[in-house]
Design an enzyme around this catalytic site. Sequence first.
Site, PDB file in Angstrom:
ATOM      1  N   GLY A  11       0.828  -1.211   0.000  1.00 37.31           N
ATOM      2  CA  GLY A  11       0.000   0.000   0.000  1.00 37.31           C
ATOM      3  C   GLY A  11       0.857   1.254   0.000  1.00 37.31           C
ATOM      4  O   GLY A  11       2.090   1.195  -0.120  1.00 37.31           O
ATOM      5  N   ASP A  32       0.442  -8.928   1.736  1.00 37.47           N
ATOM      6  CA  ASP A  32      -0.626  -8.038   1.265  1.00 37.47           C
ATOM      7  C   ASP A  32      -1.634  -8.837   0.446  1.00 37.47           C
ATOM      8  O   ASP A  32      -1.243  -9.740  -0.290  1.00 37.47           O
ATOM      9  CB  ASP A  32      -0.016  -6.902   0.401  1.00 37.47           C
ATOM     10  N   THR A  36      -6.231  -2.844  -1.858  1.00 41.90           N
ATOM     11  CA  THR A  36      -5.984  -1.458  -2.270  1.00 41.90           C
ATOM     12  C   THR A  36      -4.508  -1.227  -2.594  1.00 41.90           C
ATOM     13  O   THR A  36      -4.136  -0.138  -3.021  1.00 41.90           O
ATOM     14  CB  THR A  36      -6.407  -0.443  -1.174  1.00 41.90           C
ATOM     15  N   ASP A  57      -4.036 -12.819   3.000  1.00 37.87           N
ATOM     16  CA  ASP A  57      -5.043 -12.009   3.684  1.00 37.87           C
ATOM     17  C   ASP A  57      -4.847 -12.220   5.187  1.00 37.87           C
ATOM     18  O   ASP A  57      -4.881 -13.366   5.653  1.00 37.87           O
ATOM     19  CB  ASP A  57      -6.430 -12.491   3.238  1.00 37.87           C
ATOM     20  N   LEU A  72       0.029  -2.912   9.111  1.00 39.22           N
ATOM     21  CA  LEU A  72      -0.574  -1.787   8.376  1.00 39.22           C
ATOM     22  C   LEU A  72      -1.749  -2.227   7.513  1.00 39.22           C
ATOM     23  O   LEU A  72      -2.400  -1.388   6.877  1.00 39.22           O
ATOM     24  CB  LEU A  72       0.483  -1.127   7.461  1.00 39.22           C
ATOM     25  N   ASN A  98      -4.563 -12.463  14.604  1.00 40.45           N
ATOM     26  CA  ASN A  98      -3.597 -13.355  13.948  1.00 40.45           C
ATOM     27  C   ASN A  98      -2.173 -12.826  14.091  1.00 40.45           C
ATOM     28  O   ASN A  98      -1.221 -13.594  14.321  1.00 40.45           O
ATOM     29  CB  ASN A  98      -3.940 -13.534  12.465  1.00 40.45           C
ATOM     30  N   TYR A 144     -14.405   1.187  10.264  1.00 38.95           N
ATOM     31  CA  TYR A 144     -12.979   1.535  10.335  1.00 38.95           C
ATOM     32  C   TYR A 144     -12.610   2.009  11.745  1.00 38.95           C
ATOM     33  O   TYR A 144     -11.706   1.469  12.379  1.00 38.95           O
ATOM     34  CB  TYR A 144     -12.699   2.627   9.310  1.00 38.95           C
ATOM     35  N   LYS A 148     -10.469  -0.175  14.400  1.00 38.66           N
ATOM     36  CA  LYS A 148      -9.145   0.283  14.866  1.00 38.66           C
ATOM     37  C   LYS A 148      -9.132   0.431  16.391  1.00 38.66           C
ATOM     38  O   LYS A 148      -8.123   0.179  17.036  1.00 38.66           O
ATOM     39  CB  LYS A 148      -8.793   1.615  14.208  1.00 38.66           C
ATOM     40  N   THR A 174      -1.875  11.428   6.247  1.00 42.13           N
ATOM     41  CA  THR A 174      -0.540  11.362   5.651  1.00 42.13           C
ATOM     42  C   THR A 174      -0.687  11.306   4.132  1.00 42.13           C
ATOM     43  O   THR A 174      -1.648  10.724   3.622  1.00 42.13           O
ATOM     44  CB  THR A 174       0.191  10.122   6.197  1.00 42.13           C
TER      45      THR A 174
HETATM   46  P1  NAD Z   1      -3.525   1.737   1.678  1.00 49.41           P
HETATM   47  O1  NAD Z   1      -4.930   1.381   1.380  1.00 49.41           O
HETATM   48  O2  NAD Z   1      -2.686   2.331   0.577  1.00 49.41           O
HETATM   49  O3  NAD Z   1      -2.734   0.461   2.230  1.00 49.41           O
HETATM   50  C1  NAD Z   1      -3.331  -0.585   2.928  1.00 49.41           C
HETATM   51  C2  NAD Z   1      -2.719  -1.889   2.447  1.00 49.41           C
HETATM   52  O4  NAD Z   1      -3.279  -2.983   3.191  1.00 49.41           O
HETATM   53  C3  NAD Z   1      -3.012  -2.185   0.972  1.00 49.41           C
HETATM   54  O5  NAD Z   1      -1.828  -2.584   0.325  1.00 49.41           O
HETATM   55  C4  NAD Z   1      -4.044  -3.316   1.025  1.00 49.41           C
HETATM   56  O6  NAD Z   1      -4.017  -4.114  -0.133  1.00 49.41           O
HETATM   57  C5  NAD Z   1      -3.635  -4.028   2.294  1.00 49.41           C
HETATM   58  N1  NAD Z   1      -4.717  -4.805   2.924  1.00 49.41           N
HETATM   59  C6  NAD Z   1      -5.970  -4.385   3.225  1.00 49.41           C
HETATM   60  N2  NAD Z   1      -6.670  -5.378   3.821  1.00 49.41           N
HETATM   61  C7  NAD Z   1      -5.838  -6.449   3.909  1.00 49.41           C
HETATM   62  C8  NAD Z   1      -5.975  -7.756   4.424  1.00 49.41           C
HETATM   63  N3  NAD Z   1      -7.123  -8.181   4.958  1.00 49.41           N
HETATM   64  N4  NAD Z   1      -4.902  -8.596   4.345  1.00 49.41           N
HETATM   65  C9  NAD Z   1      -3.735  -8.187   3.789  1.00 49.41           C
HETATM   66  N5  NAD Z   1      -3.555  -6.952   3.283  1.00 49.41           N
HETATM   67  C10 NAD Z   1      -4.595  -6.091   3.342  1.00 49.41           C
HETATM   68  O7  NAD Z   1      -3.550   2.714   2.935  1.00 49.41           O
HETATM   69  P2  NAD Z   1      -2.382   3.504   3.688  1.00 49.41           P
HETATM   70  O8  NAD Z   1      -2.728   4.936   3.646  1.00 49.41           O
HETATM   71  O9  NAD Z   1      -1.054   3.061   3.202  1.00 49.41           O
HETATM   72  O10 NAD Z   1      -2.610   3.015   5.184  1.00 49.41           O
HETATM   73  C11 NAD Z   1      -1.797   2.041   5.790  1.00 49.41           C
HETATM   74  C12 NAD Z   1      -2.222   1.869   7.238  1.00 49.41           C
HETATM   75  O11 NAD Z   1      -2.068   3.101   7.944  1.00 49.41           O
HETATM   76  C13 NAD Z   1      -3.679   1.439   7.403  1.00 49.41           C
HETATM   77  O12 NAD Z   1      -3.783   0.495   8.442  1.00 49.41           O
HETATM   78  C14 NAD Z   1      -4.373   2.727   7.787  1.00 49.41           C
HETATM   79  O13 NAD Z   1      -5.511   2.493   8.575  1.00 49.41           O
HETATM   80  C15 NAD Z   1      -3.283   3.456   8.566  1.00 49.41           C
HETATM   81  N6  NAD Z   1      -3.505   4.907   8.533  1.00 49.41           N
HETATM   82  C16 NAD Z   1      -3.226   5.630   7.414  1.00 49.41           C
HETATM   83  C17 NAD Z   1      -3.466   6.992   7.400  1.00 49.41           C
HETATM   84  C18 NAD Z   1      -3.147   7.857   6.204  1.00 49.41           C
HETATM   85  O14 NAD Z   1      -3.369   9.056   6.257  1.00 49.41           O
HETATM   86  N7  NAD Z   1      -2.597   7.337   5.116  1.00 49.41           N
HETATM   87  C19 NAD Z   1      -4.020   7.616   8.525  1.00 49.41           C
HETATM   88  C20 NAD Z   1      -4.322   6.847   9.629  1.00 49.41           C
HETATM   89  C21 NAD Z   1      -4.041   5.491   9.637  1.00 49.41           C
END
Ligand code: NAD
Length: 310
Positions: A11, A32, A36, A57, A72, A98, A144, A148, A174
């Site tokens: 991600g 991953d 997404t 997954d 993440l 897990n 969500y 969390k 971010t």
């Molecule tokens: P993103 O959607 O780009 O990345 C999430 C990744 O997790 C993706 O690669 C997706 O394929 C993978 N994923 C989702 N469900 C899955 C599952 N069940 N098994 C395996 N892989 C799975 O989002 P991001 O912005 O990179 O966010 C990463 C983490 O940081 C997330 O947990 C998000 O909640 C947290 N976060 C991000 C932000 C932000 O502003 N970007 C803010 C707060 C929290």
Amino acid sequence: MKKILVTGGAGFIGSHLCEKLVKENNKVICLDNLVTGNFANIRHLFQNKNFKFIEHDIIEPFHAEVDQIYNLACPASPPHYQFNPIKTFKTSTIGILNMLELANENGATILQASTSEVYGDPQVHPQNESYWGHVNPIGVRSCYDEGKRGAETLMSDYHRMFDTDIRIIRIFNTYGPHMDINDGRVVSNFIIQAIQGKDITIYGDGSQTRSFCYVSDLIDGMVKMMNNKKKFIGPVNLGNPSERSILDFAQKIIEMTNSKSKITFMPLPQDDPIKRKPDISLAKQKLNWEPKIDFEFGIQKTIEYFRSII
Ligand code: NAD
Ligand code: UDP
């Protein structure tokens, strides 16, 4: 050389984290399910023998020898996490269970990517870690937010029951390269719309605020938190306290892209937080961390990224 598992490593944030950890000479397993995430974000790491990608997954158990786990995995953009809310909730709850079991099997340290969304639509401003939040438990964002929050609960209970070595970070908005074109969050939406000369879609009247942190700053804080020697477990806010309204943000993007786009106003989604800004005193004190990247510089880098892939 540490063996490090990064879930959600394909991600936006995860791919930057994998890159940094590989550069620092660690063995990295990127897990991953690509819901997404995107191969393009990690393709440049494939030739490195210390990097391994496994399509998996996290709702299913996973076993490997690891020293550290960064969890993440979870869709982060509102349209994506609301697309299949039950799956989102399972990812945060069954997924972290897990990963906590895996941490216990290995005696590994586990870091959970929590979020400012645990504060919901906050009644305390700026938000500090002692604030318990204001979350609608039955609204469209709750899959969500409550997922969390539940993950933070499970992390804390594993720590109390089994002395699991945990770290909790609460990430605030971010942005940066590797955000997906179809992500749907405000930074990518506005930049893409501005580059393409399309209308900039403000939800509501644009008076709601967010505070945007560049991805390299976040990654530095995340790694510092994982490796802190004081065994400080958090939760700790990681974000940039420089707050701005969404209207101001739209105007800035139009100006910086030199775009002819016009602003259009659309309905505000349910439970959209009215204001958000991190209090980062704890991160400064415990981790000696604060963001360094200036807003204009970070946005310029992100504009260049989107110009290169559109
Ligand atoms: P993103 O959607 O780009 O990345 C999430 C990744 O997790 C993706 O690669 C997706 O394929 C993978 N994923 C989702 N469900 C899955 C599952 N069940 N098994 C395996 N892989 C799975 O989002 P991001 O912005 O990179 O966010 C990463 C983490 O940081 C997330 O947990 C998000 O909640 C947290 N976060 C991000 C932000 C932000 O502003 N970007 C803010 C707060 C929290
Ligand atoms: N937003 C907007 N236009 C968009 C996308 C988002 O006005 O095209 C608004 C959204 O309603 C919210 C803010 O921008 O008030 C930040 O939204 P985002 O989805 O990036 O993240 P959030 O902080 O809400 O999780």
